[in-house]
Design a protein around this motif. Structure first.
Motif, mmCIF file in Angstrom:
data_model
loop_
_atom_site.group_PDB
_atom_site.id
_atom_site.type_symbol
_atom_site.label_atom_id
_atom_site.label_comp_id
_atom_site.label_asym_id
_atom_site.label_seq_id
_atom_site.Cartn_x
_atom_site.Cartn_y
_atom_site.Cartn_z
ATOM 1 N N LEU A 118 10.685 -4.829 19.221
ATOM 2 C CA LEU A 118 9.687 -5.687 19.873
ATOM 3 C C LEU A 118 9.358 -6.945 19.072
ATOM 4 O O LEU A 118 9.154 -8.012 19.646
ATOM 5 N N GLU A 119 9.305 -6.828 17.749
ATOM 6 C CA GLU A 119 8.880 -7.981 16.937
ATOM 7 C C GLU A 119 10.044 -8.872 16.527
ATOM 8 O O GLU A 119 9.923 -10.099 16.525
ATOM 9 N N LYS A 120 11.174 -8.282 16.154
ATOM 10 C CA LYS A 120 12.317 -9.074 15.685
ATOM 11 C C LYS A 120 12.993 -9.791 16.852
ATOM 12 O O LYS A 120 13.145 -9.224 17.936
ATOM 13 N N ASP A 121 13.411 -11.018 16.608
ATOM 14 C CA ASP A 121 14.077 -11.782 17.663
ATOM 15 C C ASP A 121 15.590 -11.755 17.539
ATOM 16 O O ASP A 121 16.311 -11.926 18.528
ATOM 17 N N THR A 122 16.103 -11.587 16.331
ATOM 18 C CA THR A 122 17.552 -11.486 16.145
ATOM 19 C C THR A 122 17.866 -10.293 15.256
ATOM 20 O O THR A 122 17.085 -9.962 14.363
ATOM 21 N N TRP A 123 19.008 -9.667 15.524
ATOM 22 C CA TRP A 123 19.404 -8.488 14.751
ATOM 23 C C TRP A 123 19.990 -8.933 13.417
ATOM 24 O O TRP A 123 20.801 -9.852 13.359
ATOM 25 N N ASP A 124 19.560 -8.299 12.334
ATOM 26 C CA ASP A 124 20.079 -8.642 11.011
ATOM 27 C C ASP A 124 20.155 -7.389 10.141
ATOM 28 O O ASP A 124 19.910 -6.278 10.615
ATOM 29 N N ASP A 125 20.512 -7.577 8.867
ATOM 30 C CA ASP A 125 20.656 -6.439 7.954
ATOM 31 C C ASP A 125 19.368 -5.631 7.846
ATOM 32 O O ASP A 125 19.404 -4.396 7.725
ATOM 33 N N GLU A 126 18.228 -6.330 7.884
ATOM 34 C CA GLU A 126 16.948 -5.625 7.785
ATOM 35 C C GLU A 126 16.790 -4.630 8.941
ATOM 36 O O GLU A 126 16.290 -3.517 8.746
ATOM 37 N N CYS A 127 17.236 -5.005 10.128
ATOM 38 C CA CYS A 127 17.157 -4.104 11.286
ATOM 39 C C CYS A 127 18.009 -2.862 11.054
ATOM 40 O O CYS A 127 17.580 -1.741 11.349
ATOM 41 N N ASP A 128 19.217 -3.065 10.516
ATOM 42 C CA ASP A 128 20.084 -1.920 10.229
ATOM 43 C C ASP A 128 19.439 -0.990 9.200
ATOM 44 O O ASP A 128 19.466 0.235 9.344
ATOM 45 N N ASP A 129 18.859 -1.594 8.145
ATOM 46 C CA ASP A 129 18.196 -0.792 7.101
ATOM 47 C C ASP A 129 17.045 0.021 7.693
ATOM 48 O O ASP A 129 16.896 1.215 7.431
ATOM 49 N N LYS A 130 16.215 -0.657 8.476
ATOM 50 C CA LYS A 130 15.020 -0.017 9.011
ATOM 51 C C LYS A 130 15.356 1.036 10.075
ATOM 52 O O LYS A 130 14.723 2.089 10.141
#
Length: 358
Positions: free
Chosen positions: A227-239
């Motif tokens: 909901l909060e992130k606008d683009t997928w990145d490494d942080e999304c994979d980690d979380k």
């Protein structure tokens, strides 16, 4: 005096980017004589770089497992029998892939040391002997298969896990690098599996502080990612990898609920993948999870995902009966969702109506 469940957890966990590179050192102490390690790898990775990084030694074998459909007891039995025929015994079974691949690895490990068919062990605490050493390495995040005490299988008469204290992995390797570049839809569906775990666990009658602590953290992570992130990145994979772990831990001491119970019927009859099935059902169960379903729909919209509609439109009444029977067989799930009197609430007629909407 109350009796509390003595919960079996994964023995060892390594987490971090690049931790897959430690696999050779992790496996070394578990190698027995000349017995091979068997790497069950999602067929998606055949011919890809990850397959070349697997630390194959001696008689080790890589088997690319077809997980187009979720694991069947027949597939588990065929793999275990073939390994026994070829090697007699193995040092261990290592699952590398999504939830289906990890479930397959857990089941094959168990069937190396338990007689009969894996269908004999579909249920709760039917497995009597430990399997061979087993490790799980997720390349998708969300299912929680890496930490669960079940391995979900479709058998001759039902879709049900081998739920036992012998089922959890001895080792898991959580390397977010392995989840990079996952197909967008697939990543969303497995992520929603985690989100739905949390909604079902946190609103269930089995809820306790153990489940709540993990479930709330996993839910926060899912909300941030979807909901909060606008683009997928490494942080999304980690979380998301940690959300999957925490979501799996949350249901370990409680249970899932309506979405999972209904999607089991879809999967058994139509072969619907678990994550997609949960999403299809979640779209229609506002009656049970009003806030969760509203938030789920916001996540679907924000991430531009099309949830399949009308998948039951050509299902016959006999087939509806089959799905209803499979679903109603998931008694702990219904009790967690609706309480001790769940059978008065979720009647066959009501479930038939719900399946008709999907």
């Amino acid at each position: 005096m109350s009796t509390f469940r003595n919960f079996k957890m994964v023995d060892y966990v390594v987490y971090g980017r690049g931790s897959f590179n430690q696999l050779e050192d992790i496996l070394a102490p578990h190698r027995k004589d000349d017995l091979p390690m068997i790497f069950l790898v999602d067929h998606f990775f055949e011919g890809k770089e990850l397959a070349n990084r697997i630390p194959v030694r001696g008689a080790d074998k890589i088997i690319f497992a077809d997980v187009t459909y979720e694991p069947k007891t027949t597939q588990v039995d065929a793999l275990a029998d073939a390994l026994k025929d070829e090697f007699g015994m193995v040092s261990g079974v290592i699952g590398i892939g999504g939830g289906s691949t990890m479930d397959l690895a857990k089941a094959v490990s168990l069937m190396m040391n338990n007689p009969g068919s894996s269908a004999d062990y579909q249920g709760w605490d039917l497995v009597k002997r430990p399997g061979v050493y087993k490790a799980g390495i997720p390349t998708l995040s969300g299912t929680g298969a890496e930490v669960s005490r079940t391995t979900v299988l479709t058998g001759p008469t039902r879709k049900l896990g081998m739920n036992s204290d012998f089922t959890p992995f001895n080792q898991i390797v959580l390397d977010p690098e392995l989840t990079a570049n996952a197909p967008v839809n697939q990543r969303f569906y497995t992520g929603m599996d985690c989100y739905i775990h949390c909604i079902e666990s946190l609103t269930g009658t089995y809820l306790n502080e153990f489940s709540k602590s993990y479930g709330e953290k996993a839910l926060d992570l899912c909300r941030y990612i979807f909901l909060e992130k606008d683009t997928w990145d490494d942080e999304c994979d980690d979380k998301l990898m940690m959300a999957s772990y925490a979501g799996g831990m949350s249901i370990a001491y409680s249970q899932v609920g309506v979405a999972h119970a209904v999607s089991y019927g879809l999967s058994y009859l139509l072969g619907t993948k678990h994550g997609i099935g949960n999403c299809i059902v979640m779209n229609h169960i506002e009656e049970y999870y009003p806030e969760g379903v509203a938030e789920f729909k916001r996540m679907v919209e924000k991430n531009g995902i099309e949830i399949p509609q009308g998948i039951c439109k050509n299902v016959s009444e006999d087939q509806f009966d089959t799905m209803i029977n499979v679903s109603l067989g998931m008694k702990p799930l219904w009790e967690n969702a609706l309480g001790k009197d769940w059978e008065k609430i979720m009647t066959r007629e009501k479930l038939r109506e719900l399946y008709g909407k999907l």
